[in-house]
Motif scaffolding. Sequence first.
Motif, short mmCIF file in Angstrom:
data_model
loop_
_atom_site.label_atom_id
_atom_site.label_comp_id
_atom_site.label_asym_id
_atom_site.label_seq_id
_atom_site.Cartn_x
_atom_site.Cartn_y
_atom_site.Cartn_z
N ARG A 237 51.00 42.57 36.44
CA ARG A 237 52.31 41.92 36.49
C ARG A 237 52.47 41.05 37.75
O ARG A 237 52.79 39.87 37.68
CB ARG A 237 53.38 43.02 36.44
CG ARG A 237 54.80 42.68 36.67
CD ARG A 237 55.50 42.26 35.41
NE ARG A 237 55.79 40.85 35.50
CZ ARG A 237 55.86 40.00 34.50
NH1 ARG A 237 55.64 40.40 33.29
NH2 ARG A 237 56.14 38.75 34.68
N PHE A 238 52.19 41.66 38.91
CA PHE A 238 52.55 40.97 40.15
C PHE A 238 51.44 40.12 40.76
O PHE A 238 51.71 39.10 41.37
CB PHE A 238 53.11 41.97 41.17
CG PHE A 238 54.44 42.51 40.73
CD1 PHE A 238 55.58 41.69 40.76
CD2 PHE A 238 54.56 43.79 40.22
CE1 PHE A 238 56.80 42.16 40.31
CE2 PHE A 238 55.79 44.27 39.76
CZ PHE A 238 56.91 43.46 39.81
N ILE A 239 50.19 40.54 40.59
CA ILE A 239 49.12 39.68 41.10
C ILE A 239 48.70 38.71 40.01
O ILE A 239 48.47 37.53 40.25
CB ILE A 239 47.92 40.52 41.61
CG1 ILE A 239 48.40 41.47 42.70
CG2 ILE A 239 46.81 39.61 42.14
CD1 ILE A 239 47.32 42.30 43.36
N GLY A 240 48.62 39.21 38.76
CA GLY A 240 48.18 38.35 37.66
C GLY A 240 49.30 37.52 37.06
O GLY A 240 49.05 36.58 36.31
N ALA A 390 39.98 40.65 34.13
CA ALA A 390 39.69 39.33 33.53
C ALA A 390 40.96 38.49 33.49
O ALA A 390 40.95 37.29 33.79
CB ALA A 390 39.10 39.51 32.14
N VAL A 391 42.09 39.13 33.13
CA VAL A 391 43.36 38.40 33.05
C VAL A 391 43.81 37.93 34.44
O VAL A 391 44.17 36.76 34.63
CB VAL A 391 44.46 39.29 32.41
CG1 VAL A 391 45.84 38.72 32.62
CG2 VAL A 391 44.18 39.48 30.92
N SER A 396 44.42 33.53 38.24
CA SER A 396 44.26 33.01 39.60
C SER A 396 43.47 31.71 39.61
O SER A 396 43.53 30.95 40.56
CB SER A 396 43.58 34.05 40.49
OG SER A 396 42.19 34.06 40.24
N GLU A 397 42.73 31.47 38.52
CA GLU A 397 41.98 30.21 38.42
C GLU A 397 42.81 29.15 37.70
O GLU A 397 42.30 28.10 37.32
CB GLU A 397 40.67 30.44 37.65
CG GLU A 397 39.64 31.28 38.42
CD GLU A 397 38.93 30.51 39.53
OE1 GLU A 397 38.34 29.46 39.23
OE2 GLU A 397 38.98 30.94 40.70
#
Length: 403
Positions: A237-240, A390-391, A396-397
């Motif tokens: 949720r928060f990083i992805g 992976a998500v 992040s990309e």
Amino acid sequence: MMKKFPLHWQIITALVLGILFGTFLPNQVGYVSWMGEIFIRALKMIIIPLILSSIVSGVTNIGNAENLGRLGLKTILYYVMTSTIAIITGLLFVNLLQPGVGADLGLSRDVEELGVLERSFGQMLINIIPTNIFRAFVENEMLSVIFFAILFGFFITKTSRNARHTMTNFFDALFEVMMKVTFFIIRFAPFGVFGIVALQVSATDLVELAQSMGKYMLAVLLALAVHAGITLPLITRFIGKASPLKHFKNVTTPLLTAWSTSSSSATLPLTIQAVEENDGVSNKISSFTLPLGATINMDGTALYECVAAMFIAQAYGVDLSFGQQIIVVVTALLASIGAAGIPMAGMVMISVILSAVGLPLEGVGLILSVDRILDMFRTATNVWSDSCGAVVIAKSEGEELNV
Ligand code: ASP
């Protein structure tokens, strides 16, 4: 008809039927267990060609060394971070519940046939480079195959235009074929799961196990539930910046398969398929993160290693100092990286931790009886963490996903 009854519901139904069959008709299980065997064989059959084609076509798409390096670093950092959090969660629960205090040492089983191994981490790193790549293919040496595939894919991008086109097209095409084969095999998952679960259930006496090892199982399961149900969703949720619930729905089939097969490697084709087709992660990212994750990122295993080692220490009445507990955390991480994605691999690796803190290796015999059941839950956690990874990395990309 099939459209109205999605695959994961078919698998859940098969699972329930498998439990009923194993419970009520344990002697007839031979009539159905072959379905599970065929399913696992079929999954294993496609792993190597799938990984090879997936990584090569992914890496050729990543393009340059800088992108590849960044992605590699990010992926490995993410994996080490989540596994460490998992271990600390395990440590917390095992200190809280103290399941080993007063455990019956008489329950210990002989572990000789397990071939408890002591492999150094350094040697494991060296072994990543195969002396013969064909042997690595034949013997399912995952890390070696991954290493070779990354190297091969990378140097395709360095060849002349003609060669580059031929090779890129070839591996893209091979990957497409392998995904079609995967898709075909996945359709049989309900039958496979039914056979596997029926066999498992017929072979275990849950009530007896719960009585003797209940507290230990509870410690592992609770810690796994916190990691899989709270920590990883929060990270997603928060990083992805993605919806963990949507993502969970997208990967139910691989999770159920991981749970019933107890093998991250065998589940890998399904994980790749779900993350790409349902979540919308590009092949570039998934082909890199998922095979690597199935081999080195095992949050569930890492957590379990720590709880099991602490349980054994408690059972033997050994009070581990803070410093020793830190050694447990570090070696649990290394052991989880070194464990293969196959059933019960994690248990064998506990010997690494036990010898690091000077506990008797026979301690592994204590937890043998419940290992197969816990393996199901830790493998599902392993695969769940890989898929969340992976998500997170795809986001992040800057990729646009469906979650
Ligand atoms: N069965 C686990 C897996 O394949 C490894 C383990 O035994 O912990 O992920």
